[in-house]
Scaffold this active site. Structure first.
Site, PDB file in Angstrom:
ATOM      1  CG  ASP A  63      -8.282  42.766  -2.765  1.00 15.93           C
ATOM      2  OD1 ASP A  63      -8.722  43.911  -2.545  1.00 15.93           O
ATOM      3  OD2 ASP A  63      -7.072  42.480  -2.828  1.00 15.93           O
ATOM      4  CD1 TRP A 197      -7.757  -9.330  -6.595  1.00 18.15           C
ATOM      5  CD2 TRP A 197      -6.629 -10.469  -8.153  1.00 18.15           C
ATOM      6  NE1 TRP A 197      -7.096 -10.349  -5.973  1.00 18.15           N
ATOM      7  CE2 TRP A 197      -6.395 -11.073  -6.900  1.00 18.15           C
ATOM      8  CE3 TRP A 197      -6.011 -11.013  -9.283  1.00 18.15           C
ATOM      9  CZ2 TRP A 197      -5.589 -12.202  -6.741  1.00 18.15           C
ATOM     10  CZ3 TRP A 197      -5.206 -12.131  -9.135  1.00 18.15           C
ATOM     11  CH2 TRP A 197      -5.015 -12.719  -7.870  1.00 18.15           C
ATOM     12  CG  ASP A 362      -6.516 -14.610   5.352  1.00 23.34           C
ATOM     13  OD1 ASP A 362      -7.349 -14.959   4.497  1.00 23.34           O
ATOM     14  OD2 ASP A 362      -6.094 -13.442   5.449  1.00 23.34           O
ATOM     15  CG  ASP A 363     -11.055 -17.846   3.353  1.00 24.68           C
ATOM     16  OD1 ASP A 363     -11.897 -18.416   4.056  1.00 24.68           O
ATOM     17  OD2 ASP A 363     -11.249 -17.525   2.172  1.00 24.68           O
ATOM     18  NE  ARG A 439     -11.684 -16.094  -3.459  1.00 21.69           N
ATOM     19  CZ  ARG A 439     -11.237 -16.107  -2.214  1.00 21.69           C
ATOM     20  NH1 ARG A 439     -11.983 -15.714  -1.224  1.00 21.69           N
ATOM     21  NH2 ARG A 439     -10.028 -16.488  -1.956  1.00 21.69           N
ATOM     22  CG  ASP A 474     -11.260 -10.537   1.935  1.00 21.68           C
ATOM     23  OD1 ASP A 474     -11.356  -9.651   1.082  1.00 21.68           O
ATOM     24  OD2 ASP A 474     -10.507 -11.525   1.815  1.00 21.68           O
ATOM     25  CG  ASP A 542      -5.417 -10.461  -2.700  1.00 18.26           C
ATOM     26  OD1 ASP A 542      -5.265 -10.105  -1.522  1.00 18.26           O
ATOM     27  OD2 ASP A 542      -6.466 -10.977  -3.134  1.00 18.26           O
TER      28      ASP A 542
HETATM   29  C1  DGJ Z   1      -8.636 -12.039  -0.499  1.00 17.68           C
HETATM   30  C2  DGJ Z   1      -7.668 -11.308   0.378  1.00 17.68           C
HETATM   31  O1  DGJ Z   1      -7.213 -10.144  -0.237  1.00 17.68           O
HETATM   32  C3  DGJ Z   1      -6.541 -12.253   0.751  1.00 17.68           C
HETATM   33  O2  DGJ Z   1      -5.577 -11.576   1.491  1.00 17.68           O
HETATM   34  C4  DGJ Z   1      -7.113 -13.405   1.511  1.00 17.68           C
HETATM   35  O3  DGJ Z   1      -7.644 -12.955   2.720  1.00 17.68           O
HETATM   36  C5  DGJ Z   1      -8.182 -14.106   0.683  1.00 17.68           C
HETATM   37  N1  DGJ Z   1      -9.171 -13.181   0.190  1.00 17.68           N
HETATM   38  C6  DGJ Z   1      -8.850 -15.179   1.480  1.00 17.68           C
HETATM   39  O4  DGJ Z   1      -9.899 -15.749   0.828  1.00 17.68           O
END
Ligand code: DGJ
Length: 726
Positions: A63, A197, A362-363, A439, A474, A542
Site C-alpha cells: 500500500d 531563569w 558547591d561554588d 554575573r 555549571d 535554581d
Molecule cells: C547556579 C546553580 O544553578 C546553583 O545551583 C549554584 O551551583 C550556583 N550557580 C553557584 O554559583
C-alpha cells in the site's frame, strides 16, 4: 557510488517482525518500521528529491508504494513540494524554509540536488545520498530505526567533494532533519516549553499559526527560555490518548527549530544546530555531521510520547541508565560562597546521618572565590578556606560512606583571576568593544583547541587530586561579544564551543569511568539530549520552591525522564520565593525525581532531621520505581486543586503515586477529590497499599481509581502511596 537497488530489500533482524527498513526499488518507496509506527518516504528520481508519504500507524509496503504524495496545486506561484520533502534545500522551485542553505565560493547559493543512492548501510540504518548537480557538495540523509521503541533518529552528513585547493563551501543552514507530518483535517497544535531563569519548563500548548514558528537559542547554550523539542497534535490529543508527534534535537549550543505550517496546510519540523551567524566553513575533503534529532509518533497521547522518549533516552542516550542515582546533599543554599572545611564537614556529618549517599561542595571552594567577582578559572583550593586542600574533606566524606562531589564552572573566567591575568585573550571578546560581564564573569572560547585542552587538563587535576566521584558542571551566563570577524566560519563560535564541551566531557568520562556528572546552567539552561548523552543527571532549576517546582517538573518530564531530574529539599521559608512549606511537601516534591537535600542542616531541628531521615529511607525504597519506572502525569499542576503523578515499574509489580494540594481553599477541602485512575497496572493482579494494607485489583485502580488519601485541611498538603502486587 552504489546504485539504487533493483528489488524490494530489507534485512529482517527481529524474529517475526518486519524488517526495520524496506526499500521498494520499483517505486523508490522506503518504509521504516518501528513496533507501532511506520515512516514512509519516496525517492523521486525524476524530481531529484526525496518526498514524505506517511508517518503514523503501520502500513503494508504494497500500500505504501501506491500512496500519493500530498503536493500543493500547480501554478506559477506555488512551491509545489513545499513542506513535502524530506530534506528541502534552498534552490529551485522552493519557497518554504529550507533545511539546507549554503554559499559557494562565487557567492551563489541555490542548490540542484541529485539522488545518488539509497541503501540500508546496516540493519535499521538507511542512508540516502545526494549531491549538487554542478557544485562540490554532497550530503547524506541518515535515518536510524533502533531495534526497540518507536523513536527514529535522523541526522545529515555533508561532504565537500572538491579537490585540495578548492574554495570552501559555507554551510549557512545545516539542519539535522525535516520531519514532515501527515495531513490531518484539524489542528495543528504546538506544545513546547518556555521560561526563564528560576522559571524553566513552562508547558505551553497553542494552535500552530500558518507561517514559521521558530524556537531556538542564540545564546551559546541550550537556554532557559525554550528547550530543543516540540510536540504536535491535531488539537484533540490528551495525556493518555490521541496522536502526537514529538521531535527533540541533541544540541547543547545555539539551535533552531522551525515549525512550519504552509498555507497549503503542510506541517513540518526543521531542527538543527546554529542560527544566523553560525555558518560553518567546509574545506575540500572535509565532512560535517549534524546533531541527531530523534522523533516519534504515538497514538497514546502526550503521556505515551513522554514515556516512549524516556525509554529512548534511557536505552540509547544516557550513559548509565541502569544505575540508581544516589541521594545527594548540595551545599549551595546552606553556605553559598562561604564554604570552609569546617562547615562542610559539619554538614557532611549531618547529611550522612540522614542517609545521604553523595556530598557535593558547591561554588566557593577554589581560587579567591569570596563572591561571584573572583576566582573562576583558578581551580585550586581556596587557601584560607581549605588550607590543607580539599583532600582531607574528601577523605572524611568517603569515610562517612558518601561519594565526594565538587562544583565546577569550567567554561568561565572572572576578570579577577590568575587565568584572566595571564590569558586575557582566551575569553570571548572583540578588541575594540567592552566585554560584557554577566554575573561578573566572562566566557572562555572553547572553540579554540588550546582553551578546550586547558579546561580538560584542569578538570583532570581536580578529579585526580581531590578524589572526586561527582562533578556538578555549571554554566552561568550566555555569550556576548562572540561575533568576531576573521573566523574561518561564521562570526559566532557557538556550535564549535558546544561541541568542544561535548568532547571535553567525553574525554573526561573515558579517563575517569567512575566519575558521574550533573549538568547545570544556572538551573536548567543546558538540558538537551547532547548533554544527557554525557552526563548522569541535570539540575532543572535554581528555583527550589516545592510548589513552583511542580510546574518545572511537569514541563521537564515531557521529554526527560524523572531519573535524571535532580530536586533538592531546601529550607523554609524558601530563600528565593519566601514561601513557607512543610517538610513533608518539600520532600514529596523532591522525591518525584532524583532526591537531594540542599537546606542548611545545621539549622534544622532534631525533629526535622528525624523526619528527613525517614523520608530519605522511604525514597530509597521507592527510588527504583521513580527513577526507572514509567511515568504517568495524572493531574497537571495549575489545572485543578491537585497535582498527581504515578510511576510503575516495568513489570507492573510496584507503583508509586505522589499527590500534592498546594492551596487548600474551601472548595478543595469540602468534598473528597475524585479517585486517581491509574495506568499500566496488571488488571488481573491485586495491589496492596504498603502503608495502609488496603487492597485493590489493577482493574479497579484503572477503571474506578485510587481513592485520594485524606489530605486534611490547610495549604501544602501531600501524600505518597506505595502499591505492591500481592
Ligand atoms: C547556579 C546553580 O544553578 C546553583 O545551583 C549554584 O551551583 C550556583 N550557580 C553557584 O554559583
Amino acid at each position: 557510488m552504489a546504485e539504487h537497488p533493483a528489488t524490494v530489500t530489507g534485512r529482517p533482524d527481529r524474529t517475526g517482525t518486519p524488517p526495520r527498513v524496506r526499500i521498494d526499488a520499483d517505486t523508490g518507496t522506503v518504509v521504516l518500521n518501528t513496533p507501532r509506527t511506520c515512516y514512509v518516504l519516496r525517492v523521486d528520481r525524476a524530481a531529484h528529491t526525496v518526498l514524505h508519504v506517511h508517518w503514523g500507524a503501520p502500513l503494508p509496503l504494497d500500500d505504501a508504494a501506491l500512496l500519493p504524495v500530498w503536493a500543493d496545486h500547480d501554478d506559477s506561484f506555488s512551491g509545489r513540494l513545499d513542506g513535502v520533502e524530506e530534506y528541502p534545500v534552498d534552490g529551485g522551485r522552493r519557497f518554504a524554509a529550507p533545511a539546507l542553505e549554503v554559499r559557494f565560493a562565487d557567492g551563489s547559493s541555490p542548490l540542484e540536488p541529485r539522488v545518488d543512492h539509497v541503501t540500508e548501510a546496516e540493519p535499521g540504518h538507511l542512508v540516502i545520498a545526494l549531491h549538487d548537480r554542478t557544485r562540490p557538495l554532497a550530503w547524506e540523509l541518515h535515518y536510524r530505526v533502533p531495534p526497540d521503541g518507536d523513536v527514529l533518529e535522523r541526522w545529515t552528513e555533508f561532504l565537500h567533494t572538491g579537490r585540495p585547493g578548492d574554495d570552501p563551501v559555507l554551510l549557512i543552514r545545516y539542519a539535522s532533519a525535516h520531519w514532515p507530518l501527515p495531513q490531518r483535517p484539524a489542528g495543528p497544535r504546538l506544545s513546547s516549553v518556555h521560561g526563564a531563569w528560576a522559571a524553566e519548563n513552562r508547558l505551553r500548548r497553542t494552535p500552530l499559526p500558518v507561517g514559521e514558528t521558530v524556537l531556538g537559542s542564540r545564546r551559546g547554550h541550550t537556554g532557559h527560555d525554550a528547550a530543543p523539542w516540540v510536540a504536535l497534535d491535531d488539537g484533540s490529543a490528551g495525556e493518555e490518548s490521541g496522536e502526537v508527534w514529538l521531535a527533540a534535537l541533541a544540541a547543547s549550543g545555539s539551535w533552531r527549530i522551525t515549525v512550519q505550517h504552509t498555507a497549503a496546510g503542510r506541517v513540518g519540523v526543521i531542527a538543527g544546530e546554529g542560527h544566523e551567524g553560525t555558518e560553518l566553513s567546509l574545506a575540500p575533503g572535509r565532512r560535517h555531521t549534524t546533531a541527531v534529532t530523534a522523533a516519534l509518533h504515538t497514538s497514546g497521547g502526550f503521556g505515551e510520547a513522554s514515556r516512549a522518549f524516556h525509554t529512548h533516552l534511557r536505552g540509547r542516550v544516557l550513559p548509565h541508565p541502569d544505575e540508581l542515582r544516589p541521594v545527594l546533599y548540595n551545599s549551595w543554599e546552606a553556605t553559598s560562597f562561604s564554604v570552609t572545611e569546617d562547615n562542610q564537614l559539619a554538614l557532611a556529618r549531618k547529611a550522612a546521618e540522614l542517609g545521604v549517599e553523595l556530598f557535593v561542595v558547591d561554588d566557593g571552594w577554589f581560587g579567591a572565590r569570596d563572591d561571584d567577582g573572583a576566582g573562576l578559572g583558578d581551580w585550586t583550593p581556596h587557601r584560607q578556606r581549605f588550607p590543607r586542600g580539599l583532600r582531607p574533606l574528601a577523605d572524611e566524606v568517603h569515610r562517612l560512606g558518601m561519594g565526594f562531589g565538587l562544583w565546577v564552572e569550567p567554561e568561565m573566567a572572572n576578570r579577577d583571576s590568575e587565568l584572566f591575568r595571564t590569558r586575557p585573550d582566551w575569553v570571548l571578546h572583540l578588541p575594540d568593544r567592552d566585554a560584557t560581564e554577566l554575573r561578573r564573569q566572562l566566557v572562555l572560547d572553547l572553540s579554540r583547541e588550546e582553551v578546550a585542552d586547558w579546561v580538560l587538563d584542569r578538570l583532570r587535576d581536580i578529579v585526580r587530586e581531590n578524589a572526586v566521584d561527582f562533578l556538578k558542571w555549571d554554566f552561568n551566563r550566555s555569550f556576548t561579544e562572540a561575533g568576531a570577524r576573521g573566523r574561518p566560519d561564521g562570526r559566532y563560535p557557538h556550535v564549535h564551543h558546544a561541541r568542544a564541551v561535548h568532547r571535553v566531557l567525553d574525554r573526561l568520562r573515558a579517563e575517569f569511568p567512575h566519575l558521574r556528572i550533573e549538568s547545570c546552567a544556572g538551573g536548567g539552561g543546558r538540558i538537551d539530549a547532547g548533554m544527557l548523552a554525557r552526563t548522569d543527571q541535570v539540575w532543572p532549576s535554581d528555583n527550589t520552591d516545592a510548589v513552583d517546582r511542580l510546574a518545572v517538573h511537569h514541563g521537564f518530564t515531557q521529554v526527560c525522564p524523572p531519573g535524571v531530574m535532580t530536586a533538592w529539599v531546601t529550607d523554609s521559608p524558601n530563600p528565593l520565593t519566601g514561601r513557607t512549606v512543610p517538610l513533608r511537601f518539600r520532600f514529596h516534591t523532591a522525591m518525584a525525581g532524583v532526591l537531594g537535600i540542599g537546606g542548611d542542616l545545621a539549622r534544622w531541628t532534631g525533629t526535622a532531621l528525624e523526619e528527613a531521615a525517614e523520608f530519605v529511607a522511604l525514597y530509597k525504597d521507592v527510588r527504583p520505581v521513580v527513577q526507572h519506572g514509567r511515568l504517568h502525569r495524572l493531574l497537571a499542576p495549575g489545572e485543578g486543586p491537585l497535582t498527581a503523578v504515578q510511576y510503575v515499574d516495568r513489570a507492573a509489580e510496584r507503583c508509586v503515586v505522589l499527590v500534592w494540594r498546594p492551596a487548600a481553599g474551601f472548595a478543595a477541602c469540602r468534598t473528597p477529590p475524585p479517585p486517581l485512575r491509574l495506568h499500566g497496572l496488571d488488571p488481573d493482579a491485586r495491589y496492596r497499599d504498603e502503608d495502609t494494607g488496603a487492597q485493590w485489583s489493577g482493574a479497579t485502580l484503572g477503571a474506578f481509581g485510587l481513592p485520594v488519601p485524606d489530605l486534611g485541611a490547610g495549604d501544602h498538603a501531600s501524600a505518597l502511596v506505595r502499591l505492591r502486587r500481592v
